[in-house]
Write a protein that holds these residues in place. Structure first.
Motif, mmCIF file in Angstrom:
data_model
loop_
_atom_site.group_PDB
_atom_site.id
_atom_site.type_symbol
_atom_site.label_atom_id
_atom_site.label_comp_id
_atom_site.label_asym_id
_atom_site.label_seq_id
_atom_site.Cartn_x
_atom_site.Cartn_y
_atom_site.Cartn_z
ATOM 1 N N PHE A 1 0.854 -1.276 -0.026
ATOM 2 C CA PHE A 1 -0.303 0.334 0.247
ATOM 3 C C PHE A 1 1.021 1.773 0.280
ATOM 4 N N PHE A 2 0.505 1.871 -0.854
ATOM 5 C CA PHE A 2 1.079 3.820 -0.611
ATOM 6 C C PHE A 2 0.649 4.767 0.185
ATOM 7 N N GLY A 3 1.254 5.332 0.964
ATOM 8 C CA GLY A 3 0.548 6.167 1.708
ATOM 9 C C GLY A 3 1.369 7.555 1.292
ATOM 10 N N VAL A 4 0.697 8.854 1.000
ATOM 11 C CA VAL A 4 1.321 9.777 0.781
ATOM 12 C C VAL A 4 0.567 10.859 1.511
ATOM 13 N N ASP A 5 2.087 11.958 1.954
ATOM 14 C CA ASP A 5 1.334 13.411 2.993
ATOM 15 C C ASP A 5 2.050 13.631 2.485
ATOM 16 N N LEU A 6 0.858 15.041 2.072
ATOM 17 C CA LEU A 6 1.195 15.989 1.553
ATOM 18 C C LEU A 6 1.123 17.091 2.549
ATOM 19 N N GLY A 7 1.842 18.240 2.585
ATOM 20 C CA GLY A 7 2.762 19.562 3.588
ATOM 21 C C GLY A 7 2.732 20.234 2.752
ATOM 22 N N GLY A 8 2.960 21.534 2.767
ATOM 23 C CA GLY A 8 2.957 23.133 2.723
ATOM 24 C C GLY A 8 4.601 22.827 1.860
ATOM 25 N N THR A 9 5.249 22.394 3.039
ATOM 26 C CA THR A 9 6.656 22.179 2.693
ATOM 27 C C THR A 9 7.318 21.218 1.257
ATOM 28 N N ASN A 10 6.711 19.764 2.334
ATOM 29 C CA ASN A 10 7.369 18.671 1.473
ATOM 30 C C ASN A 10 6.420 17.619 1.531
ATOM 31 N N ARG B 1 5.967 5.171 -8.581
ATOM 32 C CA ARG B 1 6.519 4.441 -9.310
ATOM 33 C C ARG B 1 8.062 4.178 -8.373
ATOM 34 N N ASP B 2 8.984 4.644 -8.186
ATOM 35 C CA ASP B 2 9.810 4.506 -8.109
ATOM 36 C C ASP B 2 10.077 3.528 -6.609
ATOM 37 N N LEU B 3 9.201 3.888 -5.471
ATOM 38 C CA LEU B 3 9.251 3.646 -4.539
ATOM 39 C C LEU B 3 9.572 1.793 -4.600
ATOM 40 N N ALA B 4 8.468 1.337 -5.635
ATOM 41 C CA ALA B 4 8.039 0.578 -5.710
ATOM 42 C C ALA B 4 9.192 -0.430 -6.589
ATOM 43 N N LYS B 5 9.452 0.558 -7.311
ATOM 44 C CA LYS B 5 11.101 -0.281 -8.297
ATOM 45 C C LYS B 5 11.985 -0.771 -6.557
ATOM 46 N N GLN B 6 12.422 0.526 -6.401
ATOM 47 C CA GLN B 6 13.279 0.268 -5.249
ATOM 48 C C GLN B 6 13.441 -1.167 -4.151
ATOM 49 N N ALA B 7 12.366 -1.254 -3.652
ATOM 50 C CA ALA B 7 11.304 -2.097 -2.645
ATOM 51 C C ALA B 7 11.291 -3.345 -3.917
ATOM 52 N N HIS B 8 11.273 -3.433 -4.929
ATOM 53 C CA HIS B 8 11.356 -5.157 -5.706
ATOM 54 C C HIS B 8 9.794 -5.226 -6.021
ATOM 55 N N VAL B 9 8.865 -4.559 -5.294
ATOM 56 C CA VAL B 9 7.428 -4.712 -5.279
ATOM 57 C C VAL B 9 6.388 -4.650 -6.492
ATOM 58 N N PRO B 10 6.807 -5.914 -7.256
ATOM 59 C CA PRO B 10 5.823 -5.233 -8.699
ATOM 60 C C PRO B 10 4.542 -5.283 -8.030
ATOM 61 N N SER B 11 4.014 -4.010 -9.525
ATOM 62 C CA SER B 11 2.744 -3.229 -8.659
ATOM 63 C C SER B 11 1.537 -4.440 -8.773
ATOM 64 N N ASP B 12 1.317 -5.407 -8.970
ATOM 65 C CA ASP B 12 0.238 -5.865 -9.173
ATOM 66 C C ASP B 12 -0.241 -6.353 -7.796
ATOM 67 N N LYS B 13 1.158 -6.012 -6.998
ATOM 68 C CA LYS B 13 1.070 -6.223 -5.269
ATOM 69 C C LYS B 13 0.342 -5.563 -4.824
ATOM 70 N N ASP C 1 3.598 -2.665 3.394
ATOM 71 C CA ASP C 1 3.444 -3.675 3.319
ATOM 72 C C ASP C 1 2.192 -3.900 4.903
ATOM 73 N N GLY C 2 1.215 -4.496 4.633
ATOM 74 C CA GLY C 2 -0.347 -4.770 4.873
ATOM 75 C C GLY C 2 -0.380 -4.951 6.443
ATOM 76 N N GLU C 3 0.899 -5.049 7.207
ATOM 77 C CA GLU C 3 1.641 -5.092 8.408
ATOM 78 C C GLU C 3 2.372 -3.876 9.268
ATOM 79 N N GLY C 4 2.041 -3.073 8.166
ATOM 80 C CA GLY C 4 2.764 -1.587 8.413
ATOM 81 C C GLY C 4 4.357 -1.995 8.797
ATOM 82 N N ALA C 5 5.086 -2.784 7.737
ATOM 83 C CA ALA C 5 6.940 -2.862 8.188
ATOM 84 C C ALA C 5 6.716 -2.033 6.271
ATOM 85 N N ILE C 6 7.678 -0.976 6.495
ATOM 86 C CA ILE C 6 7.900 0.353 5.877
ATOM 87 C C ILE C 6 9.339 -0.317 4.515
ATOM 88 N N MET C 7 8.855 -0.548 3.149
ATOM 89 C CA MET C 7 9.380 -1.234 1.755
ATOM 90 C C MET C 7 9.753 -0.554 1.010
#
Lengths: 332, 332
Positions: B6-15, B53-65, B22-28
């Motif tokens: 799962f992707f998580g995105v946190d939009l802030g004014g600066t960053n 997309r870069d995060l998925a590549k970097q973590a070797h997680v295929p997009s269908d997962k 993963d579904g258990e909360g491990a940060i890939m």
């Protein structure tokens, strides 16, 4: 559900209101029984059971059609254990397992709920909030109580004492509240506090026609303060404005906390009618932010003193239909 | 769920903080991307998608997962429409359908959530509140935000803007808040308000070593006020006490409203550590009623600046598991 029936019991310091309702909320029979606290809890629970049996007889409802029982009582309590804890107005009832005692006598699964929550559910089910999903109720009497419905469910908190809304603090280091805290909204806007603020002002030498009423009657009632305000007395007007402002302030806060569609006011004080409601609404509009349109309605309850037993019965209906695990003993 | 991501995105004014969990909360994988508001929302959403997309590549997680996407953003917003509404810090983003834009680019079902709610969910899922069922979070920064979990679910209110806890009014006719209201807790206890109260006191001629810092730096930071308080400066101490008292007051009120097991404090101000926490706790104990033992813990958040993207991803996990109708488009 029209052929299934439910008892609702609303325990108060002076009277117990009892009713038999069908699953759609039609009241089949209703009775008021004096509480007579001095006779103790066992005597009361016997009379409650007897009154319930009489209601069923009176309405010609056979006992196998009666499915569950809801009880509203002043808090604090343990809903989980069905036990009253520390009732100021009902000495001798501390640690009384009211739910089990009445459930056993009537052979019905039962639930115990805070009385303000029960009244809140009554208004939500059949009264002012019947078209809402999210509402807040304030009971304005000797004290101030509350109830919160979120997404169609009452909230109870982590230890069954959520929605004690009279003890939201509206003023840092403010007026002493009977609960021990300072600055609670109850210390400003309950009927008792409204009168207390008026008497304090008189004692400080403020001129007002309330002075005459106070002298004549030896006391001042909340109704007197509102009546004098309506008649144009400047001090009474100021006191009523203080009450309305305090209530508007917690409406604003609740708007930002649970964001209800509506806030419903109930309790003895709403007899003041528009003298109260218009001011609360107008202070609310003045105080609340304008960042986003706020379509929150502030209105009066519609079920009067019946909200408690109607809500208690309604909670039994709701539990029976959707949450049978909330009934004790469940699966009876 | 360990083989679903799962992707998580946190939009802030600066960053913008982005993570793949993963579904258990491990940060890939995790990355920080500058917001660059001046480039406009379309450019930002492109860079967000690219970074994911870069995060998925970097973590070797295929997009269908990868199953879903959660986005946290400053409010107000329409969660239902997935639309930003009126963002002070992000001019040009008003009425931007962020959820649909990012969902389309990543071909993933998505949800949009208030950033404080997302942080609240992060702490509830994996941080300070991981053993609680009912918690409240306050974010203490430039402003004060909040999140409320009741019975294991975030509450959203009738129009998606519940838990704007910085705008609970703690003082009738009190300090002017930037939101337009008076007496909001944010006007007393945010980092900005803490500094403002210190500077006002200096301008009123109060003696303090903060005066030197203010002269030397041409400004005063919230950290300076806390540092001087820790060093024993009486005025700084008074200002910090005012902040802690205001926070304790809303802790007491929330205790009576939703009755959480714990209140979690987060945001830049918690860097002050025990200088802040001990005072909030001790004012709380002093202020709260004693009618019933109150086992409510007040503590600091544990996930720091990661709570937002972790919580956003966690909300996507939770929706995917339990409430698929909360994802848009659902059933993708």
């Amino acid at each position: 559900m029209a052929n299934e029936y439910f008892f609702g019991v609303d325990l108060g310091g002076t009277n117990v209101e009892l009713g038999l309702l069908d699953g759609e909320g039609a009241i089949m029979a209703h009775v008021t029984e004096p509480t007579r606290t001095h006779e103790g809890p066992q005597s009361l629970v016997e009379r409650m059971a007897e009154a319930c049996r009489d209601l069923a007889k009176q309405a010609h409802v056979p006992s196998d059609k009666i499915k569950a029982l809801g009880i509203g009582s002043p808090g604090p309590m343990s809903m989980l254990e069905g036990k009253l804890i520390n009732l100021g107005n009902l000495p001798g009832f501390n640690n009384f397992f009211l739910r089990a005692e009445l459930s056993r006598r009537l052979k019905l699964p039962a639930l115990l709920e805070n009385d303000a929550n029960a009244a809140c559910w009554g208004e939500f089910w059949l009264g002012a909030g019947r078209n809402a999903n999210d509402m807040v109720l304030f009971t304005l009497g000797t004290g101030i109580g509350g109830g919160i419905v979120i997404g169609g469910e009452l909230i109870h908190g982590s230890d069954d004492n959520a929605a004690e809304l009279g003890h939201m603090i509206i003023q840092t280091d403010g007026r002493q509240c009977t609960c021990g805290q300072k600055g609670c909204v109850e210390a400003y806007a309950s009927a008792t506090a409204t009168v207390a603020r008026a008497i304090e002002a008189l004692e400080h030498g403020r001129e007002s026609k309330m002075q005459d009423t106070h002298r004549q009657n030896g006391t001042l009632a909340c109704k007197d303060v509102f009546d004098h305000a309506l008649a144009g007395d400047p001090l009474a007007n100021e006191i009523v404005n203080g009450t309305a402002l305090a209530l508007a302030q917690i409406c604003v806060s609740m708007r930002h906390i649970t964001e209800p569609e509506m806030v419903v006011l109930t309790g003895g004080m709403i007899k003041a009618g528009d003298t109260l409601l218009n001011r609360v609404r107008s202070f609310y509009e003045e105080m609340v932010w304008k960042l986003k349109p706020e379509p929150m309605d502030i209105c009066f309850a519609e079920l009067g003193g019946h909200a408690g037993f109607i809500g208690a019965a309604g909670l039994a209906v709701h539990a029976y239909k959707h949450h049978p695990q909330r009934l004790y003993p469940s699966g009876t």
